[in-house]
Design a protein around this motif. Structure first.
Motif, short mmCIF file in Angstrom:
data_model
loop_
_atom_site.label_atom_id
_atom_site.label_comp_id
_atom_site.label_asym_id
_atom_site.label_seq_id
_atom_site.Cartn_x
_atom_site.Cartn_y
_atom_site.Cartn_z
N ARG A 1 66.23 26.34 2.64
CA ARG A 1 64.80 26.46 2.90
C ARG A 1 64.01 25.53 2.00
O ARG A 1 63.04 24.89 2.43
CB ARG A 1 64.35 27.90 2.72
N ARG A 2 64.42 25.46 0.72
CA ARG A 2 63.72 24.56 -0.20
C ARG A 2 63.90 23.10 0.21
O ARG A 2 62.95 22.31 0.17
CB ARG A 2 64.22 24.79 -1.63
N GLU A 3 65.13 22.74 0.60
CA GLU A 3 65.38 21.35 1.00
C GLU A 3 64.57 21.00 2.25
O GLU A 3 64.01 19.90 2.35
CB GLU A 3 66.87 21.15 1.26
N LEU A 4 64.53 21.92 3.21
CA LEU A 4 63.77 21.67 4.42
C LEU A 4 62.28 21.53 4.11
O LEU A 4 61.61 20.62 4.61
CB LEU A 4 63.99 22.80 5.43
N ALA A 5 61.76 22.44 3.27
CA ALA A 5 60.35 22.38 2.92
C ALA A 5 60.01 21.07 2.21
O ALA A 5 58.97 20.46 2.47
CB ALA A 5 59.97 23.57 2.04
N ALA A 6 60.90 20.62 1.32
CA ALA A 6 60.67 19.36 0.60
C ALA A 6 60.66 18.18 1.56
O ALA A 6 59.84 17.27 1.44
CB ALA A 6 61.73 19.19 -0.49
N HIS A 7 61.59 18.19 2.52
CA HIS A 7 61.64 17.08 3.48
C HIS A 7 60.40 17.07 4.36
O HIS A 7 59.81 16.01 4.60
CB HIS A 7 62.90 17.20 4.34
#
Length: 315
Positions: free
Chosen positions: A23-29
């Protein structure tokens, strides 16, 4: 994360299968890629549309038989905690439709013109920034992410409206408290995001922490009354139980004990009401506990907990 991975990660998040790291990686992208934000927004709209089919009607015979089986299990002391099985067809159809939509629209999305860059809104001089969007218009907040407290005790909450926002400040700062209340009550995108907002409230408010604002209490009460996810309602009940009892909080626990469909939530209500009644017994709490203690249709554990609570109350 590569743009080619966004669709899979987005579907996992919508289905509640994405882990915190994903979720963090997706939000950052998404915070850095306007094309992917547009693509994910389109997939979210398809997902929401596919999820609007009504739930099946539960017949009286099925309900009665289920209650009888639960009662038999309680009497044999072999009750196991369980979750309601998800309706398999809806997630499968939603995921299939999203994958199809992603395949059709991916190339078109790649050619979209970039928009204005994401804005990062941070506090000045240790105070929450005055950048909270207008919540009165009931916007849909998406891509919600949370940052743990920094050495100064400030947490971070990131979300998208039309552009990416990030608000940082202490949980007691009015705008941070207002945003948490807004997410808890109804506007976080998924049950997981609502649960995380409630966890932040539990970590920073209540016993031995900063007093909760009326907005926080009202949001948790609204969640306990209306959220469709029993796990979210249970977390809301646990958070409310950590606050000093007030007539409004007592009322929402009495309502949960009387009408919540999940026995775990009703057990939490019994615990909260019993703890408050030990300090200040009131007639409505005692009467509600008595009714539950002798109700033959009630879950055996809830009945036993209610009876035990009555014995511990001096009245």
């Amino acid at each position: 994360m590569d743009c080619r991975d966004v669709t899979t990660f987005a579907i996992d998040r919508l289905a509640g299968e994405a882990g915190e790291t994903s979720r963090r990686e997706l939000a950052a992208h998404l915070a850095a890629c306007e094309n992917c934000r547009q693509e994910v927004a389109r997939l979210e709209n398809v997902w929401t549309t596919l999820g609007l089919d009504p739930d099946p009607t539960v017949t009286r015979e099925f309900r009665q038989r289920t209650l009888e089986l639960l009662e038999e299990e309680a009497m044999r002391r072999r009750v196991r905690s369980f979750k309601r099985r998800p309706r398999l067809m809806r997630p499968l159809l939603q995921a299939a439709a999203l994958l199809f939509a992603a395949g059709v629209g991916f190339l078109a999305a790649r050619g979209a013109a970039p928009s204005s860059p994401t804005r990062s809104l941070s506090p000045a001089s240790g105070r929450a920034a005055s950048a909270l969007p207008d919540l009165g218009s009931n916007p849909r907040l998406s891509n919600v992410s949370y940052k743990p407290a920094d050495p100064n005790g400030r947490i971070g909450i990131g979300f998208d409206v039309t552009t990416r926002h990030e608000l940082a400040g202490r949980p007691s700062d009015p705008q941070v408290a207002k945003l948490l209340a807004y997410l808890v009550s109804h506007n976080a995108e998924t049950a997981g995001e609502r649960s995380r907002a409630i966890e932040l409230v539990s970590e920073h408010y209540g016993v031995n922490n900063a007093p909760a604002s009326p907005e926080i209490v009202a949001a948790l009460s609204n969640t306990l009354r209306r959220d469709a996810n029993p796990g979210v309602r249970k977390k809301a009940a646990d958070a409310l139980a950590s606050f000093p009892i007030t007539p409004d909080i007592r009322t929402v626990f009495l309502e949960a004990l009387r009408s919540d469909k999940n026995p775990a939530v009703r057990l939490a209500a019994v615990d909260a009401l019993a703890a408050a009644a030990k300090q200040s017994p009131d007639a409505s709490t005692i009467e509600s506990l008595r009714e539950k203690a002798v109700d033959p249709q009630e879950n055996g554990f809830v009945r036993a907990k209610a009876a035990s609570a009555l014995k511990a109350i001096s009245f």
